[in-house]
Design a protein around this motif. Structure first.
Motif, short mmCIF file in Angstrom:
data_model
loop_
_atom_site.label_atom_id
_atom_site.label_comp_id
_atom_site.label_asym_id
_atom_site.label_seq_id
_atom_site.Cartn_x
_atom_site.Cartn_y
_atom_site.Cartn_z
N GLY A 210 7.67 -2.26 -8.11
CA GLY A 210 9.00 -1.68 -8.27
C GLY A 210 9.58 -1.89 -9.67
N SER B 201 15.19 4.18 -0.35
CA SER B 201 13.81 4.05 0.12
C SER B 201 12.85 4.05 -1.06
CB SER B 201 13.45 5.21 1.05
OG SER B 201 12.05 5.20 1.32
N PHE B 202 11.79 3.26 -0.94
CA PHE B 202 10.72 3.25 -1.96
C PHE B 202 9.39 3.67 -1.34
CE2 PHE B 202 13.68 -0.32 -3.21
CZ PHE B 202 14.44 0.47 -4.08
N VAL C 174 17.59 -2.30 -10.09
CA VAL C 174 18.02 -1.13 -9.32
C VAL C 174 19.55 -1.09 -9.25
CG1 VAL C 174 17.93 0.07 -7.10
CG2 VAL C 174 15.88 -1.06 -7.98
N GLN D 98 5.14 -6.29 -3.96
CA GLN D 98 5.77 -4.96 -3.94
C GLN D 98 6.83 -4.85 -5.03
OE1 GLN D 98 6.76 -5.56 0.26
NE2 GLN D 98 5.98 -3.51 0.66
N CYS E 186 13.65 1.61 3.95
CA CYS E 186 15.03 2.10 4.05
C CYS E 186 15.49 2.03 5.50
CB CYS E 186 15.13 3.52 3.51
SG CYS E 186 16.79 4.19 3.59
N LYS F 112 9.51 9.20 -2.24
CA LYS F 112 10.82 9.10 -2.87
C LYS F 112 10.71 8.93 -4.40
CE LYS F 112 11.66 9.30 1.41
NZ LYS F 112 12.63 9.11 2.42
N GLN G 87 7.96 0.50 -11.95
CA GLN G 87 8.48 1.84 -11.66
C GLN G 87 9.90 2.01 -12.27
OE1 GLN G 87 7.17 4.41 -8.70
NE2 GLN G 87 5.58 3.85 -10.16
N ILE H 88 11.01 6.49 -6.66
CA ILE H 88 10.05 5.48 -7.11
C ILE H 88 9.45 4.86 -5.85
CG2 ILE H 88 11.25 4.91 -9.27
CD1 ILE H 88 12.12 2.24 -7.81
N THR H 89 8.30 4.21 -6.01
CA THR H 89 7.67 3.64 -4.82
C THR H 89 7.19 2.22 -5.01
OG1 THR H 89 6.07 4.02 -3.04
CG2 THR H 89 5.34 4.53 -5.29
N THR H 90 7.22 1.46 -3.91
CA THR H 90 6.61 0.12 -3.85
C THR H 90 5.61 0.11 -2.68
OG1 THR H 90 8.40 -0.67 -2.42
CG2 THR H 90 8.70 -1.01 -4.77
#
Ligand SMILES: *Cc1c(COP(=O)(O)O)cnc(C)c1O
Length: 410
Positions: A263, A194-195, A40, A259, A55, A199, A266, A201-203
């Protein structure tokens, strides 16, 4: 009947990454979190990423590390998700609201920041800004990159420099957002992502602080894990059985390797995800321009890259001939209700945080104190948008918008 959600996460091979973590036997924060942080941070041209459980906890951790507390003020845009002011409030500092622009950037108004500083604060000889009514000291500004569009960072940074304030970027919605090809995260002391599934991308749940300041990154890493630190002597001897020292009041705000595995997968497709959403947003732009004169499309100022975390429009009250805000709000709500019945989910953009019960009563704020945020609260509408959304579904949403309009306007 159609069932089009407002958003939908996009998964491919996430399960393989999760399996690998489960089989390894290490599921808490570990190698995968470290790898995800690097992916990231490098995508956003920042040196360090500090993953957190959300977040909201990222912002909270960052404000703790900046040392704010009781008798400090932080300027916060009033049109934002409640987590933005809450994260300031957690430290006992006071979020002081500032209005947003009236247009569909939905960004904070830099002139309103200036007016707020000039009117509410007096400047002491040492440069500190004291709140004329509470005596609090103004410390910084939160710039929120709402719905995937960066705020006007050039103006905000100018103001911050002039008054010796820090700037924190709330980039919950803005992974991938750019100004003149410079990524979010490079404009303030740090930014928070934030994931959450709404948003880019997501976890599941998750967040990350980005910064290029090593000292800050180390402090955040320690605070994220109960304030744990290994002393220099311990580091030198490198004895595995020695426990760390705890010299500051930290938290458990960690992300898990399970998680992070999601990520990583993603992040491997982030550019595709952003590109697909962008294509779909541009298709909405075309259709709305030609077929729906009563909606104002989201603006993407020249030089800015909007990631369309949400595709948020505003009612054009002039085109509708609705000068009363409450009538226009009723019109919007009826449209949204009709869409819901046709299988199209919509939401208002976000809240005017100053109108929410907690802040209204705690600080005695009135709706009309921040009129642009109040209008955005009552007149905005987020249309469904996700990377895998079909062209047909976009056309269906636009068709239903037109039908709902005709039902009310004949
Ligand atoms: C979603 C959001 C947050 C909170 O993110 P979480 O990961 O759900 O805690 C904060 N600020 C803004 C502007 C948001 O949109």
């Amino acid at each position: 009947m159609k069932n089009i959600p407002v958003t939908k996460p996009y998964f491919t091979d996430e399960i393989n990454y999760i399996n690998e973590v489960l089989q390894s036997g290490w599921v808490a924060q570990g190698q995968r979190v470290a790898e995800f942080e690097k992916l990231v941070a490098s995508h956003e041209d920042c040196k360090y990423g500090i993953a957190t459980s959300s977040c909201t906890t990222a912002l909270h951790l960052l404000f703790v590390s900046l040392g704010i507390g009781k008798s400090d003020d932080v300027l916060v845009p009033s049109f934002t998700f409640i987590a933005t002011p809450n994260s300031v409030q957690y430290t006992s500092a006071t979020p002081v609201f500032v209005d947003n622009l009236p247009d569909t950037t939905f960004s904070v108004d830099p002139d309103a920041i200036l007016d707020c500083i000039e009117n509410k604060y007096s400047r002491k000889a040492d440069g500190t800004l004291t709140n004329k009514s509470t005596g609090n000291c103004l410390k910084g500004i939160i710039a929120v990159h709402l719905f995937g569009l960066c705020a006007n960072m050039e103006r905000i940074k100018q103001i911050a420099e002039k008054y010796q304030l820090w700037v924190v970027e709330d980039s919950a919605c803005a992974l991938g957002a750019r100004i003149n090809s410079k990524p979010q995260g490079g404009f303030g002391v740090a930014s928070c992502l934030s994931f959450h599934p709404r948003k880019s991308i997501t976890t599941g749940e998750g967040g990350m602080i980005l910064t290029s300041d090593l000292e800050m990154a180390e402090k955040l890493r320690s605070l994220r894990s109960h304030g744990a630190s290994i002393s220099e002597t311990q580091r030198h001897h490198n004895k595995g059985y020695l426990l760390p020292e705890f010299n500051s009041l930290g938290f458990n705000f960690r992300l898990t390797d399970i998680q992070a595995a999601v990520g990583i997968s993603q992040m491997n497709k982030i550019d595709w995800l952003l590109e697909e959403k962008r294509k779909k947003a541009l298709r909405y732009n075309e259709l709305i321009s030609s077929e729906i004169p009563w909606l104002i499309k989201p603006i993407e100022p020249i030089g800015y890259v909007h990631t369309y975390q949400s595709y948020v429009c505003m009612l054009n009250t002039e085109a509708l001939g609705l000068s009363s805000l409450s009538k226009a709000n009723q019109f919007r709500n009826t449209i949204m209700e009709g869409l819901e019945l046709s299988g199209v989910a919509t939401r208002q953009g976000t809240h005017a945080a100053h109108t929410l019960g907690f802040y209204r009563s705690k600080y005695g704020i009135r709706e009309e104190d921040y009129p642009n945020a109040n209008r955005a609260d009552k007149l905005s509408i987020a249309l469904p948008l996700y990377p895998q959304m079909s062209a047909e579904d976009i056309e269906y949403v636009v068709l239903k918008l037109k039908e709902e309009y005709s039902k009310q306007k004949g």
